[in-house]
Design a protein around this motif. Structure first.
Motif, PDB file in Angstrom:
ATOM      1  N   UNK A 111     -39.424  34.138  -0.669  1.00  0.00           N
ATOM      2  CA  UNK A 111     -40.736  34.079  -0.531  1.00  0.00           C
ATOM      3  C   UNK A 111     -40.988  33.305   0.805  1.00  0.00           C
ATOM      4  N   UNK A 112     -40.495  32.186   0.742  1.00  0.00           N
ATOM      5  CA  UNK A 112     -40.643  30.936   1.680  1.00  0.00           C
ATOM      6  C   UNK A 112     -40.237  31.417   3.106  1.00  0.00           C
ATOM      7  N   UNK A 113     -39.059  32.016   3.186  1.00  0.00           N
ATOM      8  CA  UNK A 113     -38.612  32.747   4.412  1.00  0.00           C
ATOM      9  C   UNK A 113     -39.426  33.614   4.726  1.00  0.00           C
ATOM     10  N   UNK A 114     -39.694  34.755   4.003  1.00  0.00           N
ATOM     11  CA  UNK A 114     -40.581  35.778   4.349  1.00  0.00           C
ATOM     12  C   UNK A 114     -42.031  35.427   5.003  1.00  0.00           C
ATOM     13  N   UNK A 115     -42.429  34.514   4.215  1.00  0.00           N
ATOM     14  CA  UNK A 115     -43.773  33.832   4.631  1.00  0.00           C
ATOM     15  C   UNK A 115     -43.699  33.468   6.310  1.00  0.00           C
ATOM     16  N   UNK A 116     -42.623  32.423   6.422  1.00  0.00           N
ATOM     17  CA  UNK A 116     -42.448  32.056   7.751  1.00  0.00           C
ATOM     18  C   UNK A 116     -42.192  33.132   8.729  1.00  0.00           C
ATOM     19  N   UNK A 117     -41.466  34.232   8.544  1.00  0.00           N
ATOM     20  CA  UNK A 117     -41.366  35.211   9.344  1.00  0.00           C
ATOM     21  C   UNK A 117     -42.503  35.944   9.589  1.00  0.00           C
ATOM     22  N   UNK A 118     -43.518  36.020   8.623  1.00  0.00           N
ATOM     23  CA  UNK A 118     -44.889  36.504   8.840  1.00  0.00           C
ATOM     24  C   UNK A 118     -45.762  35.812   9.724  1.00  0.00           C
ATOM     25  N   UNK A 119     -45.594  34.462   9.246  1.00  0.00           N
ATOM     26  CA  UNK A 119     -46.387  33.554  10.297  1.00  0.00           C
ATOM     27  C   UNK A 119     -46.093  33.606  12.016  1.00  0.00           C
ATOM     28  N   UNK A 120     -44.700  33.659  12.031  1.00  0.00           N
ATOM     29  CA  UNK A 120     -44.115  33.748  13.458  1.00  0.00           C
ATOM     30  C   UNK A 120     -44.530  35.182  14.034  1.00  0.00           C
ATOM     31  N   UNK A 121     -44.302  36.391  13.153  1.00  0.00           N
ATOM     32  CA  UNK A 121     -44.628  37.460  13.769  1.00  0.00           C
ATOM     33  C   UNK A 121     -46.252  37.497  14.210  1.00  0.00           C
ATOM     34  N   UNK A 122     -47.172  37.122  13.322  1.00  0.00           N
ATOM     35  CA  UNK A 122     -48.495  37.276  13.618  1.00  0.00           C
ATOM     36  C   UNK A 122     -48.818  36.257  14.987  1.00  0.00           C
ATOM     37  N   UNK A 123     -48.103  35.035  15.338  1.00  0.00           N
ATOM     38  CA  UNK A 123     -48.161  34.506  16.231  1.00  0.00           C
ATOM     39  C   UNK A 123     -47.754  35.093  17.589  1.00  0.00           C
ATOM     40  N   UNK A 124     -47.179  36.200  17.636  1.00  0.00           N
ATOM     41  CA  UNK A 124     -46.605  37.166  18.681  1.00  0.00           C
ATOM     42  C   UNK A 124     -44.983  36.896  18.902  1.00  0.00           C
ATOM     43  N   UNK A 125     -44.306  36.272  17.960  1.00  0.00           N
ATOM     44  CA  UNK A 125     -42.830  36.180  18.162  1.00  0.00           C
ATOM     45  C   UNK A 125     -42.219  37.273  17.359  1.00  0.00           C
ATOM     46  N   UNK A 126     -41.174  37.833  18.001  1.00  0.00           N
ATOM     47  CA  UNK A 126     -40.119  38.921  17.576  1.00  0.00           C
ATOM     48  C   UNK A 126     -38.678  38.617  18.052  1.00  0.00           C
ATOM     49  N   UNK A 127     -37.799  39.238  17.345  1.00  0.00           N
ATOM     50  CA  UNK A 127     -36.358  39.027  17.618  1.00  0.00           C
ATOM     51  C   UNK A 127     -35.729  40.574  17.354  1.00  0.00           C
ATOM     52  N   UNK A 128     -34.888  40.864  18.014  1.00  0.00           N
ATOM     53  CA  UNK A 128     -34.056  42.215  17.926  1.00  0.00           C
ATOM     54  C   UNK A 128     -32.736  42.005  17.130  1.00  0.00           C
ATOM     55  N   UNK A 129     -32.201  42.934  16.855  1.00  0.00           N
ATOM     56  CA  UNK A 129     -30.883  42.916  15.936  1.00  0.00           C
ATOM     57  C   UNK A 129     -29.823  42.315  16.507  1.00  0.00           C
ATOM     58  N   UNK A 130     -29.754  41.605  18.001  1.00  0.00           N
ATOM     59  CA  UNK A 130     -28.887  40.873  18.379  1.00  0.00           C
ATOM     60  C   UNK A 130     -28.937  39.614  18.079  1.00  0.00           C
ATOM     61  N   UNK A 131     -30.005  39.125  17.215  1.00  0.00           N
ATOM     62  CA  UNK A 131     -30.108  37.665  16.925  1.00  0.00           C
ATOM     63  C   UNK A 131     -28.952  37.014  15.886  1.00  0.00           C
ATOM     64  N   UNK A 132     -28.809  36.003  16.152  1.00  0.00           N
ATOM     65  CA  UNK A 132     -27.592  35.478  15.248  1.00  0.00           C
ATOM     66  C   UNK A 132     -28.338  34.794  13.937  1.00  0.00           C
ATOM     67  N   UNK A 133     -27.465  34.954  13.004  1.00  0.00           N
ATOM     68  CA  UNK A 133     -27.625  34.370  11.632  1.00  0.00           C
ATOM     69  C   UNK A 133     -27.261  32.898  11.686  1.00  0.00           C
TER      70      UNK A 133
END
Length: 258
Positions: free
Chosen positions: A212-234
């Motif tokens: 839930x913490x990770x998903x919420x962080x991703x949601x906030x980043x997305x809402x702020x306009x940030x995205x990444x493609x499938x080429x991003x590294x883990x």
């Protein structure tokens, strides 16, 4: 970890543990304090919640807590009616006092509880076990609260615009579900000059939910306009501090704006 967050991707780490995390310490102490039968019959695998319920069987009405008004009072150690006493972490070290270090240390507290309980499993009464549990949680949470106060005091000095009316302390992670921690932090802030600081805790059911913490962080980043493609590294380790070696959240490759 104590973090000063100014914006979505702008965070500064103010303090970290020099040995073990507070959650690990509480689990370790619980294994020594709790009656064996209670552990054996419980379905819990993390014993922090069990320790809290054992220490305060009637919930918040059992807390009866007032924070120390001064740093001297906070560092004092008073023997219990059973003869043992707990010392605040980092209050005394071989090299001298470290009571003002901006760091957390919980390993020594865990070892102190082990010394109190070792070899006394049979003779230690339920009343004493509950006394050890309450005192152990008090010392751990006051140590955490002391570093929060030190950080707030430093911010007061460094930033003339501080304190701000919307200053907020967000407490997250598994230990954030502990009701006694909430009592200790609120009492510390009120008594030591930071009654204006809001305290925010996640819903108890989400405190231990890393997904839930990770998903919420991703949601906030997305809402702020940030995205990444499938080429991003883990990444196994990823700093949140722009001053870190990897440049923080936005320092890694793969980000793009919508």
């Amino acid at each position: 970890m104590l973090v000063h967050s100014k914006a979505l991707a702008h965070h500064a780490i103010l303090a970290n543990t020099i040995d073990i995390a507070i959650g690990d310490c509480i689990d370790k102490m619980a294994r020594h304090i709790l009656p064996v039968g209670l552990i054996e019959t419980s379905s819990e695998i993390m014993y922090g919640r069990l320790l809290e319920e054992f220490a305060f069987p009637n919930g918040c009405s059992d807390h009866a807590y007032v924070a120390p008004r001064t740093r001297e009072e906070e560092l004092s150690s008073t023997p219990s009616k059973w003869g043992w006493a707990l010392t605040a972490p980092l209050s005394k070290t071989r090299s001298g006092s470290r009571s003002k270090d901006m760091a957390f240390s919980f390993a020594g507290l865990g070892s102190a509880i082990e010394r109190i309980c070792h070899g006394r499993e049979i003779v230690m009464t339920l009343d004493e076990r509950r006394g050890v549990a309450r005192e152990a949680l008090r010392v751990a949470f006051e140590h955490l609260a002391s570093r929060v106060l030190m950080a707030l005091q430093e911010l007061d000095i460094a930033d003339p615009a501080y304190p701000q009316p919307n200053a907020t302390l967000v407490v997250s992670g598994g230990v954030a579900s502990n009701q006694f921690l909430r009592t200790v932090l609120r009492s510390f802030l009120d008594i030591r000059g930071f009654a204006h600081v809001r305290l925010i805790f996640p819903p108890t059911s989400l405190c231990t939910d890393n997904a839930a913490m990770i998903a919420w962080t991703a949601t906030e980043m997305y809402k702020a306009g940030y995205e990444s493609d499938l080429g991003c590294r883990a990444l196994r380790k990823w700093s949140i501090d722009p001053g870190g070696e990897d440049g923080g959240i936005l320092g890694v490759d793969g980000w793009k704006m919508k």
